[in-house]
Design a protein around this motif. Sequence first.
Motif, PDB file in Angstrom:
ATOM      1  N   GLY A  64      47.678  -3.420  27.746  1.00 56.85           N
ATOM      2  CA  GLY A  64      46.051  -3.303  28.071  1.00 56.85           C
ATOM      3  C   GLY A  64      45.411  -2.423  28.786  1.00 56.85           C
ATOM      4  N   GLY A  65      46.357  -1.658  29.163  1.00 48.41           N
ATOM      5  CA  GLY A  65      45.661  -0.451  29.909  1.00 48.41           C
ATOM      6  C   GLY A  65      45.114  -0.848  31.104  1.00 48.41           C
ATOM      7  N   THR A  66      45.723  -1.675  31.861  1.00 45.42           N
ATOM      8  CA  THR A  66      44.926  -2.273  33.227  1.00 45.42           C
ATOM      9  C   THR A  66      45.811  -1.595  34.542  1.00 45.42           C
ATOM     10  N   LEU A  67      46.964  -0.719  34.272  1.00 42.14           N
ATOM     11  CA  LEU A  67      47.403   0.022  35.282  1.00 42.14           C
ATOM     12  C   LEU A  67      46.442   0.979  35.859  1.00 42.14           C
ATOM     13  N   ALA A 111      61.603   1.281  41.582  1.00 40.26           N
ATOM     14  CA  ALA A 111      60.075   1.467  40.949  1.00 40.26           C
ATOM     15  C   ALA A 111      59.657   0.443  40.188  1.00 40.26           C
ATOM     16  N   VAL A 112      60.484  -0.648  39.681  1.00 31.95           N
ATOM     17  CA  VAL A 112      59.752  -1.805  39.143  1.00 31.95           C
ATOM     18  C   VAL A 112      59.482  -2.639  40.264  1.00 31.95           C
ATOM     19  N   ALA A 113      60.055  -2.875  41.409  1.00 27.61           N
ATOM     20  CA  ALA A 113      59.780  -3.593  42.630  1.00 27.61           C
ATOM     21  C   ALA A 113      58.258  -2.990  42.844  1.00 27.61           C
ATOM     22  N   CYS A 114      58.211  -1.978  42.971  1.00 30.28           N
ATOM     23  CA  CYS A 114      56.911  -1.052  43.467  1.00 30.28           C
ATOM     24  C   CYS A 114      55.889  -1.696  42.752  1.00 30.28           C
ATOM     25  N   LEU A 115      56.012  -1.407  41.519  1.00 29.74           N
ATOM     26  CA  LEU A 115      55.112  -1.999  40.348  1.00 29.74           C
ATOM     27  C   LEU A 115      54.697  -3.281  40.282  1.00 29.74           C
ATOM     28  N   LEU A 119      50.926  -5.011  41.140  1.00 29.00           N
ATOM     29  CA  LEU A 119      50.165  -5.611  40.019  1.00 29.00           C
ATOM     30  C   LEU A 119      50.034  -7.209  40.833  1.00 29.00           C
ATOM     31  N   ALA A 120      50.633  -7.503  41.531  1.00 28.54           N
ATOM     32  CA  ALA A 120      50.234  -8.652  42.526  1.00 28.54           C
ATOM     33  C   ALA A 120      49.503  -8.419  43.777  1.00 28.54           C
ATOM     34  N   GLY A 121      49.186  -7.401  43.854  1.00 29.18           N
ATOM     35  CA  GLY A 121      48.327  -6.875  45.036  1.00 29.18           C
ATOM     36  C   GLY A 121      49.005  -7.185  46.395  1.00 29.18           C
TER      37      GLY A 121
END
Length: 254
Positions: A64-67, A111-115, A119-121
Amino acid sequence: MEYVIVGVLVLVALGIWVTVARGGRKLERQQATELEGAMAASLRAAEEDVTRFGEELQALDVTGGTLDAAARQDYERALDSYEHAKQSLAAVTRPDEVRFVTEILEEGRYAVACLRARLAGQPLPAKRPPCFFNPSHGPSTQNVEWAQQGQPSRSVPACAADAERVLAGGVPYIRTVQVGARRVPYWEAGREYAPWAEGYFSNWQGSDLIKGVAVGSMVLGGLVALPKLLDELGDFEGLGDLGEIVEGLGDLFD
């Protein structure tokens, strides 16, 4: 008479070289077998981890291009790590090279943990060692006191889920690997899995976060030095023509 003595000495010298050659060749064959076993074991574990990491990336909800720019950078860094890990896995020719694969996976999981945090704020996670119980769980969030059966307790890094289980008196989700017909905790698998474990934890050796952890004394450093030993044995380099002759004679006695 002198020629006879010289001839005897030459024969004795050749006999010694033949004995050395035979012993060296047998040692090389034995070490080559050990290397093949270590290669298969570490590669199998690394392949499992690369596959799992790829599945986790596919499961991320980033459509959805929300990043935003920062999150997109984390996601691309994770994707790059996955591709790099696959390439490194395919390029492995020696057991010690498997550590490069798991080193890459460790960075990718951070990197995934940072992402996920973005996303969770939530605040970005601290850069910590991987979860001791299963490095595939990603970076640890805290240390917990834990004891192997029959061993004194020690402080080990754990992911949030495993830390919660241990603190509640439960059993963490331990990474097992194949040994013969059974699967055992990786720290009980022996030297064959040393390269695989080293990649995850080598950057943290000497840190008090994993000081005294079993992986540091039982697994790390196992077969890492073995390829160097094989290189030092070589093919009787430096012996000149006599070395070639003796190696040929050794073939006759094999």
